[in-house]
Scaffold this active site. Structure first.
Site, PDB file in Angstrom:
ATOM      1  N   GLU A   1      39.725  32.975  33.536  1.00 37.75           N
ATOM      2  CA  GLU A   1      40.182  33.863  34.607  1.00 37.75           C
ATOM      3  C   GLU A   1      41.432  34.614  34.163  1.00 37.75           C
ATOM      4  O   GLU A   1      41.504  35.838  34.227  1.00 37.75           O
ATOM      5  CB  GLU A   1      40.463  33.044  35.869  1.00 37.75           C
ATOM      6  CG  GLU A   1      40.865  33.879  37.078  1.00 37.75           C
ATOM      7  CD  GLU A   1      41.208  33.022  38.293  1.00 37.75           C
ATOM      8  OE1 GLU A   1      41.228  33.580  39.402  1.00 37.75           O
ATOM      9  OE2 GLU A   1      41.471  31.803  38.138  1.00 37.75           O
TER      10      GLU A   1
ATOM     11  N   ASP B   1      35.961  31.645  47.042  1.00 36.94           N
ATOM     12  CA  ASP B   1      37.245  31.225  46.488  1.00 36.94           C
ATOM     13  C   ASP B   1      38.212  30.830  47.609  1.00 36.94           C
ATOM     14  O   ASP B   1      38.329  29.645  47.933  1.00 36.94           O
ATOM     15  CB  ASP B   1      37.843  32.318  45.598  1.00 36.94           C
ATOM     16  CG  ASP B   1      38.840  31.779  44.578  1.00 36.94           C
ATOM     17  OD1 ASP B   1      38.976  30.546  44.474  1.00 36.94           O
ATOM     18  OD2 ASP B   1      39.469  32.586  43.875  1.00 36.94           O
TER      19      ASP B   1
END
Length: 337
Positions: A200, A278
């Site tokens: 990420e 998320d």
């Protein structure tokens, strides 16, 4: 679109990133906390993301009031229970909720083991009340370093039979996976599954580390994996699931826009990629939004969206018979309709 003949499962949702705005206001007033505003619209810009952030850590800063109102174990229990109600209202059949007990405990000096107990109890009662199947994933927050992570792991192990998997989250760029090898060995030894935030904020090497060093069966985000064709092949061949979070990745500026997101590439390559929210409380989204709005913006064709929904159940930390029960339930419902 969401396909009603298939179970709807979410694999990457942070429990403490899914706190209702109303709950933050309620708890803030109840406990006389110095909230930045005392009405929902005034509070919203302090909690929810309204535009791209300069990076992951800036996005994480939005958690300030998500966890800042968790002053006691009753508050923790409340948000856990409400997570289950929200999952039901979004149409989820199965959800994996993850949380960092140290991160939740820190603001008001709670005992992390007490936080774990409150979460487990809130989730258990919520699953009973709302009829959504759930598994819990414990998070070790890299950002506190390996010594604190050991204490966090001990807190999670106090409810080891009620937790399914271990995750590593936080500042990926500055706290590499190799610092947490022993922690994850302990988790694997008791039979927990492993998922790791990787790729990420750091490159494909971070994803390789998560797999080879920590034993990751799934990867959270994995955006940078597309930079390494050999890694893409490995993910596909070894059925390592990818927990893609479209809107979140745009908001953290990890991708410049939906069209640049690698989810389509993952699916074209045969990777078990999935669609997730998320932190829906921060991003101001739901899982249906991600399927119906974000996925088409990311260039996914209808068949690819369906495949992502199939992948979510395939990659879930469930036994085969549990997956079959969920599939059969949707088929029976579709027949009755």
């Amino acid at each position: 679109m969401i396909h009603p003949d298939l179970p709807l499962a979410e694999l990457h949702r942070h429990l403490d990133g899914a706190v209702r705005l109303q709950t933050i206001l309620d708890l803030g007033i109840q406990h006389n906390l110095p909230l930045p505003a005392f009405d929902l619209e005034g509070l919203r810009p302090h909690v929810q993301v309204t535009g791209p952030q300069p990076g992951v850590m800036a996005f994480i800063a939005k958690f300030k009031w998500m966890v800042g109102v968790l002053v006691d174990y009753d508050a923790v229990h409340r948000i856990a229970h409400e997570n289950m109600e929200d999952a039901k209202n979004e149409g989820l059949d199965y959800v994996e909720l993850r949380f960092s007990p140290w991160f939740i405990a820190e603001a008001h000096g709670l005992d992390p083991a007490g936080v774990v107990e409150a979460v487990v109890d809130g989730i258990t009662t919520g699953a009973r009340d709302f009829g959504v199947r759930v598994n819990l994933i414990g998070i070790l927050s890299r950002t506190y370093g390996p010594d604190t992570a050991r204490k966090e792991l001990d807190a999670l192990l106090s409810q080891s039979s009620r937790i399914t998997a271990l995750d590593l989250a936080g500042d990926e760029a500055n706290f590499p996976a190799e610092w947490f090898v022993e922690h994850f060995r302990r988790a694997r030894d008791i039979g927990w599954h492993i998922t790791v935030h990787a790729g990420e904020s750091a490159g494909p090497g971070s994803v390789w580390q998560a797999i080879r060093v920590l034993g990751a069966e799934r990867i959270g985000h994995a955006l940078r994996a597309v930079e390494d064709p050999a890694l893409l092949d490995y993910l596909a061949e070894h059925h390592i699931g990818v927990e893609s979070c479209l809107t979140s990745n745009v908001q953290t500026s990890c991708v410049p826009d939906y069209a640049s997101h690698p989810l389509k590439t993952f699916l074209e390559h045969g990777v078990y990629a999935t669609i997730n929210t998320d932190d829906p409380g921060i991003s101001a989204i739901t899982l249906p939004y991600e399927y119906e709005v974000a996925a088409p913006k990311a260039g996914l064709a209808e068949a690819q969206i369906r495949q992502a929904q199939v992948n979510a159940l395939e990659a879930a930390f469930l036994k085969t018979e549990e997956k079959n029960i969920l599939r059969a339930g949707k088929i029976n419902t579709a027949r009755k309709a």
